[in-house]
Scaffold this motif. Sequence first.
Motif, PDB file in Angstrom:
ATOM      1  N   LEU A 105       0.803  -1.216   0.000  1.00 54.23           N
ATOM      2  CA  LEU A 105       0.000   0.000   0.000  1.00 54.23           C
ATOM      3  C   LEU A 105       0.845   1.279   0.000  1.00 54.23           C
ATOM      4  N   THR A 106       2.165   1.154   0.115  1.00 51.31           N
ATOM      5  CA  THR A 106       3.013   2.328   0.303  1.00 51.31           C
ATOM      6  C   THR A 106       2.840   3.360  -0.804  1.00 51.31           C
ATOM      7  N   GLY A 107       2.902   2.923  -2.057  1.00 54.61           N
ATOM      8  CA  GLY A 107       2.772   3.862  -3.162  1.00 54.61           C
ATOM      9  C   GLY A 107       1.424   4.562  -3.185  1.00 54.61           C
ATOM     10  N   LEU A 108       0.376   3.826  -2.865  1.00 57.37           N
ATOM     11  CA  LEU A 108      -0.967   4.397  -2.841  1.00 57.37           C
ATOM     12  C   LEU A 108      -1.112   5.408  -1.711  1.00 57.37           C
ATOM     13  N   VAL A 139      -8.366  -8.031 -12.303  1.00 54.84           N
ATOM     14  CA  VAL A 139      -8.756  -6.619 -12.244  1.00 54.84           C
ATOM     15  C   VAL A 139      -7.701  -5.751 -12.933  1.00 54.84           C
ATOM     16  N   ALA A 140      -8.150  -4.576 -13.372  1.00 52.68           N
ATOM     17  CA  ALA A 140      -7.249  -3.697 -14.133  1.00 52.68           C
ATOM     18  C   ALA A 140      -6.129  -3.123 -13.277  1.00 52.68           C
ATOM     19  N   ARG A 141      -6.439  -2.686 -12.046  1.00 47.93           N
ATOM     20  CA  ARG A 141      -5.430  -2.082 -11.170  1.00 47.93           C
ATOM     21  C   ARG A 141      -5.369  -2.855  -9.854  1.00 47.93           C
ATOM     22  N   PRO A 142      -4.708  -4.007  -9.841  1.00 48.26           N
ATOM     23  CA  PRO A 142      -4.684  -4.817  -8.620  1.00 48.26           C
ATOM     24  C   PRO A 142      -3.768  -4.221  -7.561  1.00 48.26           C
ATOM     25  N   LEU A 143      -3.980  -4.671  -6.320  1.00 44.30           N
ATOM     26  CA  LEU A 143      -3.114  -4.242  -5.219  1.00 44.30           C
ATOM     27  C   LEU A 143      -1.679  -4.700  -5.465  1.00 44.30           C
ATOM     28  N   VAL A 144      -1.515  -5.950  -5.856  1.00 43.26           N
ATOM     29  CA  VAL A 144      -0.212  -6.519  -6.212  1.00 43.26           C
ATOM     30  C   VAL A 144      -0.354  -7.103  -7.611  1.00 43.26           C
ATOM     31  N   GLU A 167      -3.033  14.491  -7.616  1.00 40.73           N
ATOM     32  CA  GLU A 167      -4.381  15.057  -7.653  1.00 40.73           C
ATOM     33  C   GLU A 167      -5.418  13.989  -7.981  1.00 40.73           C
ATOM     34  N   ARG A 168      -4.995  12.966  -8.707  1.00 40.33           N
ATOM     35  CA  ARG A 168      -5.879  11.849  -9.047  1.00 40.33           C
ATOM     36  C   ARG A 168      -5.205  10.537  -8.654  1.00 40.33           C
ATOM     37  N   PRO A 169      -5.215  10.212  -7.375  1.00 41.45           N
ATOM     38  CA  PRO A 169      -4.549   8.980  -6.932  1.00 41.45           C
ATOM     39  C   PRO A 169      -5.258   7.736  -7.461  1.00 41.45           C
ATOM     40  N   ARG A 170      -4.489   6.687  -7.619  1.00 47.11           N
ATOM     41  CA  ARG A 170      -5.051   5.422  -8.076  1.00 47.11           C
ATOM     42  C   ARG A 170      -6.034   4.873  -7.043  1.00 47.11           C
ATOM     43  N   PRO A 171      -7.073   4.192  -7.497  1.00 48.98           N
ATOM     44  CA  PRO A 171      -8.001   3.570  -6.535  1.00 48.98           C
ATOM     45  C   PRO A 171      -7.334   2.392  -5.831  1.00 48.98           C
TER      46      PRO A 171
END
Length: 497
Positions: free
Chosen positions: A56-59, A243-248, A184-188
């Motif tokens: 989760l660090t980058g998010l 999923v398109a933007r997975p956690l890992v 300004e638009r962080p990844r979900p």
Amino acid sequence: MAITFAVMAAIIMNVLDTTIVNVALPNMEGALRANPHQGTWVLTTYLLAMVIVTPLTGLIVERYGQKRAMFWSVAVFVFSSAMCGQAHSLAEMVFWRFLQGGFGAAMVPIGQSVLVASYPPAKRGVAMATLGMGIMLGPIVGPILGGFLTDQLSWRWCFYVNVPVGLLALALIWLHVPEAGRSERPRPIDWMGFALMAIGLGSLQIVLSLGDQDNWFTSHFIVTLTLLATLALLFFTWRSLTVARPLVNLRLLKDRSLALGSAGIGLFGLALYGVMIILPIYLQDHMGYEAVTSGLVMAPQGVGAMFSMWLAGRLLSHGANPRWMIFSGILLGLIGSYYTLNYNLDVSPWWIVFPGLIRGLGLGLISIPIFNLAFATLTKEETAEGSGIFNLMRNLGGSVGIAIIATILSEQTQAGWNQIGGHISSFNTALGQYLSAANLPESARTWATMGHLLGQQAAMRGILDAFTFVFYSFAVMIPMVLLMRSPTKTQARNIRD
């Protein structure tokens, strides 16, 4: 310099907490009314929390920025450290250690990005070398400092020592670390994937830690948690691949080098933390070493690792083949671990120091080149996400390795007690002859002495079996390295850059 000092204070504090507690663990178990098997939870929960939160660090940085994320990570880490120091039960300690590991997980990656952004390109190599030296201070200073504080003050000061260092780091972060990284638009955030990963890894850790004392799959609780861990991790894998933007981003594991490198670094974590949990138990509980002496004889492993990591960096910069370096590291790890297979209750400190130094040299020669090989075939865009998988496996290997080592120690000690103890009986004529020759009467005191010796020898069997497991964890790395591709000169240069 102020930014460097702020980041290094936070990172050294974090890294120290993975090793400073090891030598204090036997003292902590008595105060917390825990057996050696339960005492390892103090270590595993810290690593498990780091495993769960690291992806989760980058998010987190995208949402709150580097400065705020670093500040609150250090603040909660220091508060949790103080609460660990005043814990009076195992449950209380485990809770605060989990919180400590969760908030400490972001310190190293955020600190690294802060240093990279703060130095001009020509001096970033110096910044990363400084960071690497700070990270390696943990295995060197941790056991010595932990032993000194435990002997002179109390094991609680292994946690209280973080408070003044942390407060200084907080002041410097607030004053000098610049705001950066916020989007300004962080990844979900894939919260479903995060929940599945946390449930799966948490359940797996509990199974490994409690399975032995609950008689494994005869316990409905262990069976339930095993099914839960299996299902959660399977669904986490499925979700990460769809999923398109997975956690890992597990899709990157299609790259053979990253997959094998991540598996190798997992075994590396197992070997490193496995030794760090076995030695304090062996030295303090069965060899009679004081905590500070135990720390001193364990420190050479960190010295060897620090030197060989520096050497590995120099060799790679001159075009050395990382495969041969890893093979050399594995060979040194096997040699250092082989000596431990012949330990007994009468070895001199030299036979702890010398194999530890050799093993440390091997660990350093493995860690840097395996990173080089793992990322050899990834693009620059894929490297950041690949790093998340790589670090996840390193921490997971350490967490699972500690749980396995604790199980081996407990199970094989009990097996040794049953097998050796079966020969200690008044009906054994050989025992009667031994007692007669030693002029020992068959009294309650004699039987108590025999019971004490039996306990030591049974524990020694468990310790030797645990060292054997570490030995083979080095050997299993060999086929993985054989299957990995060597980087081209261009790829190696990109990785160094």
